[in-house]
Design a protein around this motif. Structure first.
Motif, PDB file in Angstrom:
ATOM      1  N   THR A  55      18.796  44.067   0.524  1.00 55.64           N
ATOM      2  CA  THR A  55      17.664  44.123   1.438  1.00 55.64           C
ATOM      3  C   THR A  55      16.452  44.739   0.761  1.00 55.64           C
ATOM      4  N   ARG A  56      15.303  44.502   1.353  1.00 55.86           N
ATOM      5  CA  ARG A  56      14.096  45.219   0.947  1.00 55.86           C
ATOM      6  C   ARG A  56      13.885  46.385   1.910  1.00 55.86           C
ATOM      7  N   LEU A  97      23.992  38.204  -7.055  1.00 57.30           N
ATOM      8  CA  LEU A  97      22.981  38.998  -6.359  1.00 57.30           C
ATOM      9  C   LEU A  97      21.869  38.112  -5.807  1.00 57.30           C
ATOM     10  N   ASN A  98      21.649  38.239  -4.498  1.00 59.41           N
ATOM     11  CA  ASN A  98      20.505  37.619  -3.836  1.00 59.41           C
ATOM     12  C   ASN A  98      19.565  38.707  -3.329  1.00 59.41           C
ATOM     13  N   ALA A  99      18.275  38.459  -3.401  1.00 57.39           N
ATOM     14  CA  ALA A  99      17.320  39.288  -2.675  1.00 57.39           C
ATOM     15  C   ALA A  99      17.266  38.771  -1.245  1.00 57.39           C
ATOM     16  N   PHE A 100      17.356  39.668  -0.292  1.00 61.01           N
ATOM     17  CA  PHE A 100      17.384  39.307   1.126  1.00 61.01           C
ATOM     18  C   PHE A 100      16.007  39.577   1.707  1.00 61.01           C
ATOM     19  N   ASN A 101      15.349  38.539   2.205  1.00 60.66           N
ATOM     20  CA  ASN A 101      13.973  38.679   2.638  1.00 60.66           C
ATOM     21  C   ASN A 101      13.714  37.748   3.802  1.00 60.66           C
ATOM     22  N   LYS A 126      32.017  31.696  -2.152  1.00 60.09           N
ATOM     23  CA  LYS A 126      31.469  32.941  -2.668  1.00 60.09           C
ATOM     24  C   LYS A 126      31.059  33.812  -1.480  1.00 60.09           C
ATOM     25  N   ILE A 127      31.506  35.061  -1.488  1.00 61.96           N
ATOM     26  CA  ILE A 127      31.310  35.947  -0.347  1.00 61.96           C
ATOM     27  C   ILE A 127      30.337  37.054  -0.714  1.00 61.96           C
ATOM     28  N   PHE A 128      29.254  37.139   0.060  1.00 61.33           N
ATOM     29  CA  PHE A 128      28.204  38.126  -0.176  1.00 61.33           C
ATOM     30  C   PHE A 128      28.189  39.139   0.964  1.00 61.33           C
ATOM     31  N   MET A 129      27.878  40.380   0.608  1.00 62.37           N
ATOM     32  CA  MET A 129      27.776  41.450   1.589  1.00 62.37           C
ATOM     33  C   MET A 129      26.346  41.971   1.609  1.00 62.37           C
ATOM     34  N   GLY A 130      25.827  42.236   2.803  1.00 57.12           N
ATOM     35  CA  GLY A 130      24.514  42.846   2.915  1.00 57.12           C
ATOM     36  C   GLY A 130      24.567  44.312   2.510  1.00 57.12           C
ATOM     37  N   VAL A 131      23.588  44.753   1.715  1.00 58.12           N
ATOM     38  CA  VAL A 131      23.575  46.132   1.254  1.00 58.12           C
ATOM     39  C   VAL A 131      22.135  46.585   1.046  1.00 58.12           C
ATOM     40  N   SER A 132      21.909  47.882   1.245  1.00 55.02           N
ATOM     41  CA  SER A 132      20.617  48.500   0.977  1.00 55.02           C
ATOM     42  C   SER A 132      20.808  49.567  -0.093  1.00 55.02           C
ATOM     43  N   VAL A 133      19.839  49.675  -0.986  1.00 57.12           N
ATOM     44  CA  VAL A 133      19.963  50.603  -2.117  1.00 57.12           C
ATOM     45  C   VAL A 133      18.685  51.435  -2.252  1.00 57.12           C
ATOM     46  N   ILE A 134      18.861  52.721  -2.407  1.00 54.38           N
ATOM     47  CA  ILE A 134      17.765  53.608  -2.798  1.00 54.38           C
ATOM     48  C   ILE A 134      18.180  54.258  -4.104  1.00 54.38           C
ATOM     49  N   VAL A 135      17.468  53.944  -5.179  1.00 54.53           N
ATOM     50  CA  VAL A 135      17.841  54.418  -6.502  1.00 54.53           C
ATOM     51  C   VAL A 135      16.640  55.062  -7.178  1.00 54.53           C
ATOM     52  N   ALA A 136      16.914  56.061  -7.986  1.00 58.74           N
ATOM     53  CA  ALA A 136      15.876  56.776  -8.735  1.00 58.74           C
ATOM     54  C   ALA A 136      16.507  57.288 -10.032  1.00 58.74           C
ATOM     55  N   PRO A 137      15.713  57.786 -10.968  1.00 55.48           N
ATOM     56  CA  PRO A 137      16.276  58.277 -12.234  1.00 55.48           C
ATOM     57  C   PRO A 137      17.323  59.379 -12.070  1.00 55.48           C
ATOM     58  N   THR A 138      17.215  60.195 -11.017  1.00 57.71           N
ATOM     59  CA  THR A 138      18.225  61.225 -10.762  1.00 57.71           C
ATOM     60  C   THR A 138      18.684  61.136  -9.316  1.00 57.71           C
ATOM     61  N   GLU A 139      19.868  61.684  -9.048  1.00 59.79           N
ATOM     62  CA  GLU A 139      20.381  61.682  -7.682  1.00 59.79           C
ATOM     63  C   GLU A 139      19.460  62.452  -6.752  1.00 59.79           C
ATOM     64  N   GLN A 140      18.933  63.586  -7.223  1.00 65.53           N
ATOM     65  CA  GLN A 140      18.050  64.383  -6.387  1.00 65.53           C
ATOM     66  C   GLN A 140      16.793  63.594  -6.014  1.00 65.53           C
ATOM     67  N   GLN A 141      16.232  62.880  -6.973  1.00 66.56           N
ATOM     68  CA  GLN A 141      15.043  62.083  -6.686  1.00 66.56           C
ATOM     69  C   GLN A 141      15.360  60.963  -5.698  1.00 66.56           C
ATOM     70  N   ALA A 142      16.551  60.400  -5.799  1.00 66.76           N
ATOM     71  CA  ALA A 142      16.943  59.354  -4.856  1.00 66.76           C
ATOM     72  C   ALA A 142      17.062  59.921  -3.441  1.00 66.76           C
TER      73      ALA A 142
END
Length: 462
Positions: free
Chosen positions: A395-396, A11-15, A280-296
């Motif tokens: 991504t951020r 895992l890399n942070a993309f910035n 090593k092969i990395f893929m760009g991805v964005s994530v929105i996560v929260a304690p519940t799916e509804q909150q996400a």
């Protein structure tokens, strides 16, 4: 729940050293700190956070030039800060390395406008100061605005840029790998001998693009050659990656499409005389996560109010070299005959501006995963297991909140499944990534440049 023996996800942070990087418009969100990018505290805080989350690296993108293709100017680029202003990424590293022990740093530098002799010293210096935690993301550029700023009418043709890159790498390999022997530094106070001149060798390179004669200015750093990153997905880019890259970045809309890219890359690496897992092969991805799916999902809807799809289109215009503002909403976009990012122009030829605006709803085009911690963890694992990639460039969206959410929620979920490390391995960035060596293996093309002598005259590229 633990998946014993399964591949650990990298895992890399993309910035980027700017306000707007991938998710354009999000700088207006009240929790986003990206307008503080000129502050050193902003970067040292981020480095500490990422090391707490056991990130392998902070990958810092960069460009030379500006996005001036959309509407034939920089009006929207300036208003939304679409990678403008953008500061030098290399100058951030010393401070961040000083507050961390393990976090790696992947630094983008455009070799088309660098000279290999001083550039090799800058990377060696950083490798020394970080104790071997530096990687170089090799890019050749794609903006005509950069070429004009550097005194050229336009940039070199796509494949010719890679020819130049091959030769640039050969020169730096000679400097990093061959100019100083491992035991050249003696540091003997009594005999007043710091270094043995007989073990320091001049390189003499006379090629198509570069004429270099001289000694590398830096003594051997922990990795000698930094970890080599690369992101080209064209035919020529894949050939370059197969020869040089240790890490590469790919993008795909589905795991099945990604799998085809991964297999093609690994086959090319083997054909180049290396092992398939040397890359090593990395893929760009964005994530929105929260304690519940509804909150996400609620968080996603909130984020949409701040994002700028049009700014995403302006960014994309420069990636293709085509002013997308001149197309009607439902008119197919023709992107042939340009010298920008070849893989992007091929992938999106025939799309409409309306379809692009829908894809850029959050200001960026990377795959987006939304859900609770378990859902996100399972989605990431599915991508890895189905496509064969090794990890992700995260991504951020809202910075640093996106990373905080991921570290607090997703990292523990991945660890519970045995798919993410619980502690750092000691050693250099290369050793952490490959679990074997601090320096490039003998099967890498750079190894041929070891043990130079003053009598050798080196012509052309390897």
């Amino acid at each position: 729940m633990s998946q014993s023996g399964a591949k650990k996800i990298l895992l890399n942070a993309f910035n980027m050293n700017c306000v707007g990087h991938i998710h354009h418009g999000m700088w207006t969100h009240p929790l986003d700190r990206s307008t503080e990018f000129t502050s050193l505290d902003y970067w040292t805080d981020l480095a500490r956070l990422l090391e707490r989350g056991l990130f392998d690296g902070l990958f810092i993108a960069d460009i030379l030039g500006v996005y001036d293709v959309y509407q034939n100017g920089i009006d929207l680029t300036a208003r939304e800060s679409i990678q403008l202003p953008v500061n030098d990424p290399l100058l951030l590293v010393s401070a961040m390395a000083g507050v961390t022990q393990h976090l790696g740093f992947g630094l983008t530098a455009n070799l088309s406008y660098e000279s290999p002799y001083p550039f090799a010293r800058r990377l060696s210096t950083l490798d020394h100061l970080t104790n071997g935690r530096v990687g170089w993301n090799i890019v050749t550029g794609y903006l005509d605005s950069a070429a004009r700023a550097m005194g050229l009418q336009q940039q070199l043709a796509h494949d010719q840029r890679y020819d130049q890159a091959d030769e640039f790498l050969d020169v730096t390999y000679q400097l990093w790998e061959g100019s100083w022997q491992d035991d050249a530094v003696i540091a003997d106070r009594q005999r007043r001998i710091y270094a043995d001149a007989a073990k320091i060798h001049a390189i003499r390179h006379h090629g198509e693009f570069y004429q270099v004669e001289g000694y590398h200015l830096s003594s051997p750093s922990p990795q000698r050659t930094p970890v080599l990153f690369q992101a080209g997905a064209s035919d020529r880019g894949i050939a370059f990656a197969a020869r040089h890259a240790e890490c590469t970045f790919v993008n795909g809309s589905t795991p099945q499409a990604m799998k085809a890219q991964v297999e093609r890359l690994r086959q090319a690496v083997v054909a180049a005389g290396r092992q398939a897992d040397d890359l090593k092969i990395f893929m760009g991805v964005s994530v929105i996560v929260a304690p519940t799916e509804q909150q996400a999902q609620e968080k996603y809807q909130e984020y949409l109010r701040y994002a700028s799809p049009e700014a995403g289109i302006a960014h994309f215009s420069s990636s293709t070299g085509i002013d997308l503002a001149r197309f009607a909403l439902d008119e197919p976009i023709q992107v042939s005959g340009v010298q920008a990012i070849e893989s992007v122009t091929k992938a999106y030829s025939g799309w409409t501006r309306r379809r692009l605006l829908e894809q850029y709803a959050l200001g960026g085009r990377y795959p987006l995963i939304i859900g609770d911690a378990d859902q996100v963890a399972e989605a990431l694992i599915h991508w890895v297991d189905e496509s064969g990639i090794d990890g992700f460039n995260l991504t951020r969206i809202v910075n640093p909140q996106s990373y905080i959410d991921f570290i607090e929620l997703v990292v523990p979920a991945l660890q519970q499944r045995g798919r993410y490390k619980t502690a750092y391995q000691e050693g250099t960035l290369r050793r952490k990534l490959f679990n074997q060596h601090d320096r490039l293996p003998e099967r890498h093309v750079a190894a041929r440049r070891r043990q130079l002598t003053d009598q050798q005259t080196l012509a052309g590229t390897l």
